[in-house]
Design an enzyme around this catalytic site. Structure first.
Site, short mmCIF file in Angstrom:
data_model
loop_
_atom_site.label_atom_id
_atom_site.label_comp_id
_atom_site.label_asym_id
_atom_site.label_seq_id
_atom_site.Cartn_x
_atom_site.Cartn_y
_atom_site.Cartn_z
N ASN A 169 0.86 -1.18 0.00
CA ASN A 169 0.00 0.00 0.00
C ASN A 169 0.91 1.24 0.00
O ASN A 169 1.51 1.58 1.01
CB ASN A 169 -0.87 -0.05 1.26
CG ASN A 169 -1.82 1.13 1.36
OD1 ASN A 169 -1.77 2.05 0.53
ND2 ASN A 169 -2.68 1.10 2.36
N ARG A 171 -2.74 -1.89 -3.42
CA ARG A 171 -3.90 -1.05 -3.23
C ARG A 171 -3.81 0.11 -4.22
O ARG A 171 -2.79 0.81 -4.26
CB ARG A 171 -3.91 -0.51 -1.80
CG ARG A 171 -5.06 0.42 -1.58
CD ARG A 171 -5.03 1.01 -0.22
NE ARG A 171 -6.17 1.90 -0.05
CZ ARG A 171 -6.19 2.90 0.80
NH1 ARG A 171 -5.16 3.12 1.59
NH2 ARG A 171 -7.25 3.67 0.90
N HIS A 198 -12.58 3.62 0.18
CA HIS A 198 -12.56 2.62 1.28
C HIS A 198 -13.34 1.37 0.90
O HIS A 198 -13.81 0.63 1.76
CB HIS A 198 -13.22 3.18 2.57
CG HIS A 198 -12.49 4.29 3.21
ND1 HIS A 198 -13.13 5.34 3.81
CD2 HIS A 198 -11.16 4.52 3.38
CE1 HIS A 198 -12.25 6.19 4.30
NE2 HIS A 198 -11.04 5.72 4.06
N ARG A 249 -10.42 16.62 7.39
CA ARG A 249 -11.24 16.99 6.22
C ARG A 249 -12.64 17.40 6.66
O ARG A 249 -13.19 16.83 7.58
CB ARG A 249 -11.35 15.80 5.25
CG ARG A 249 -10.07 15.52 4.52
CD ARG A 249 -10.22 14.30 3.61
NE ARG A 249 -9.11 13.39 3.82
CZ ARG A 249 -9.15 12.09 3.57
NH1 ARG A 249 -10.23 11.54 3.07
NH2 ARG A 249 -8.10 11.33 3.80
N GLU A 254 -8.13 -4.62 5.41
CA GLU A 254 -8.10 -4.40 3.97
C GLU A 254 -7.01 -5.23 3.31
O GLU A 254 -7.19 -5.76 2.22
CB GLU A 254 -7.85 -2.90 3.69
CG GLU A 254 -9.05 -2.05 4.08
CD GLU A 254 -8.70 -0.58 4.23
OE1 GLU A 254 -8.16 -0.21 5.28
OE2 GLU A 254 -8.97 0.19 3.30
#
Ligand code: ADP
Length: 398
Positions: free
Chosen positions: A7, A86, A175, A236, A379
């Site tokens: 990743n 990823r 996601h 964010r 993940e």
């Protein structure tokens, strides 16, 4: 069969080496602060290593990981049969994980305009691995793939249709690997088929998103064209009136790059609390510091609004699931975001909720019509699983 999962972020590489299909984690670690004065290498396996050194780029980082694996876990590079990468943005084109060929690389490059902060780094990792592991099957796993089942009513913005046709401006969602993993795990726990379940999955990590999963497929999700839309996050803003951006541009004369910095890096929990983007720092101040309390209350309120709207969207909901660093570790967020929903059949067990921290468990009361679960996301394991299957399809069994 050994499967490596990579990743790559802008200045980091995280990796995990699995033995599949047993799902055994052999080793894992990261290279951080790539390109900076001092980079940090962490490795946990047969040996544990934490050291500072200079790593100039992603390829060097991957070389370091490969060499450390060779020294400690594997006899030769060929032992690693598959590498799963990823990739953040696969646009409308990639609906699942895929074996990486020249064409796929070109298409990931073409999608970079949709994720300029992510895809180029993901590609650097892919290219580095192709060079260092030339005989290994490389697989791309897209954050957007799970959401490609969304219908038009969910993914279109109500702006002129030509903006979608010409520029591909639409909601893509992110996601996806995590939402898919916890949705599938929920089906397992509840003894249901994977396409026989409606779930609301809340992935609350550094980035936060929520998905309405209908019959095992993503039907709607809170992140949009970019990972900026939706829930309040660490730094964010999530949802905001687009007029705010116009006012910043025209009324305050801020530059687009300044607005981007504010919305991506200076907003969310950090922007409101003016202290931190991390729940570990904020929780001790909850109820004591006004802005910290407000930031957490706003975070939970936004989440609750989305949960309620996705309950309306789905009609019948089997479960609500929390995952990600916040979802797994912060009972306060789970309790506050599900407060007063008894009338809709959501009854949280406050004691169980406090007990389940950093582990899987059910936190609803027996009489709750909608089950509530905490499921730690994985993940990398999901990517390893996809990679293993693609490797098996591409290497005939002896
Ligand atoms: P990422 O989205 O980068 O994978 P994580 O899912 O690990 O990140 O989530 C990181 C966030 O989760 C942190 O910023 C923090 O707010 C929260 N978090 C992680 N661990 C804990 C903990 N033990 N207690 C409270 N909050 C935590």
């Amino acid at each position: 069969m050994k499967i490596l999962v990579i990743n790559c972020g802008s200045s980091s590489i995280k990796f995990k080496l699995f033995e599949m299909p047993e799902e055994n984690l052999i080793s894992y670690g990261s290279v951080e602060k790539i390109g900076e004065e001092i980079s940090i290498f962490k490795y946990f396996g047969k040996v544990n290593i934490v050291k500072e050194m200079k790593i100039n780029n992603h390829e060097q980082g991957i070389e370091l990981i490969a060499n450390t694996l060779l020294e400690n876990e594997i006899k030769n590079i060929e032992e690693i049969k598959g590498i799963g990468h990823r990739v953040v943005h696969g646009g409308e084109r990639f609906t699942g994980s895929i074996k990486i060929e020249e064409e796929v690389i070109k298409e990931i490059e073409q999608h970079s305009f949709l994720a300029p902060l992510h895809n180029p780094h993901n590609l650097a990792g892919i290219k580095g691995c192709m060079k260092l592991f030339p005989h290994t099957v490389q697989v791309a796993s897209f954050d957007t793939a799970f959401h490609t089942t969304m219908p038009k009513i969910s993914y279109l913005y109500a702006i002129p249709y030509s903006f979608y046709e010409k520029y591909k401006i639409r909601k893509y969602g992110f996601h996806g690997t995590s939402h898919r993993y916890v949705a599938r795990r929920t089906a397992e726990i509840m003894g249901k088929g994977k396409y026989d379940i409606n779930v609301i999955t809340c992935h609350l990590g550094n980035g936060c998103s929520i998905t309405a999963v209908k019959n095992g497929k993503s039907y709607d999700t809170s992140m949009g064209l970019t990972p900026l839309e939706g829930l309040i996050m660490g730094t964010r803003s999530g949802d905001i009136d687009p007029g705010v951006i116009l006012y910043c541009l025209e009324g305050l004369n801020l530059k687009p790059s300044e607005i981007s910095e504010i919305l991506n890096k200076k907003s969310g929990l950090y922007g409101i609390s003016e202290i931190s983007n991390d729940f570990r720092n904020l929780l001790p101040l909850y109820g004591k510091n006004e802005k910290v309390t407000l930031a957490i209350d706003m975070f939970c309120y936004r989440l609750k609004k989305y949960i309620g709207s996705y309950m309306a969207v789905l009609g019948k909901v089997d479960a609500i699931v929390f995952t990600g660093g916040i979802g797994e570790n912060v009972p306060l967020v789970r309790e506050k975001s599900l407060e007063n929903l008894e009338i809709f059949g959501v009854i949280i067990d406050k004691d169980k909720n406090k007990e389940i921290v950093g582990k899987e468990g059910e936190i609803s009361k027996e009489e709750s019509n909608i089950k509530i679960f905490v499921i730690p996301t994985n993940e990398e394991l999901r990517i390893a699983f996809d990679t293993y299957q693609i490797v098996r399809e591409s290497i005939p069994e002896k």
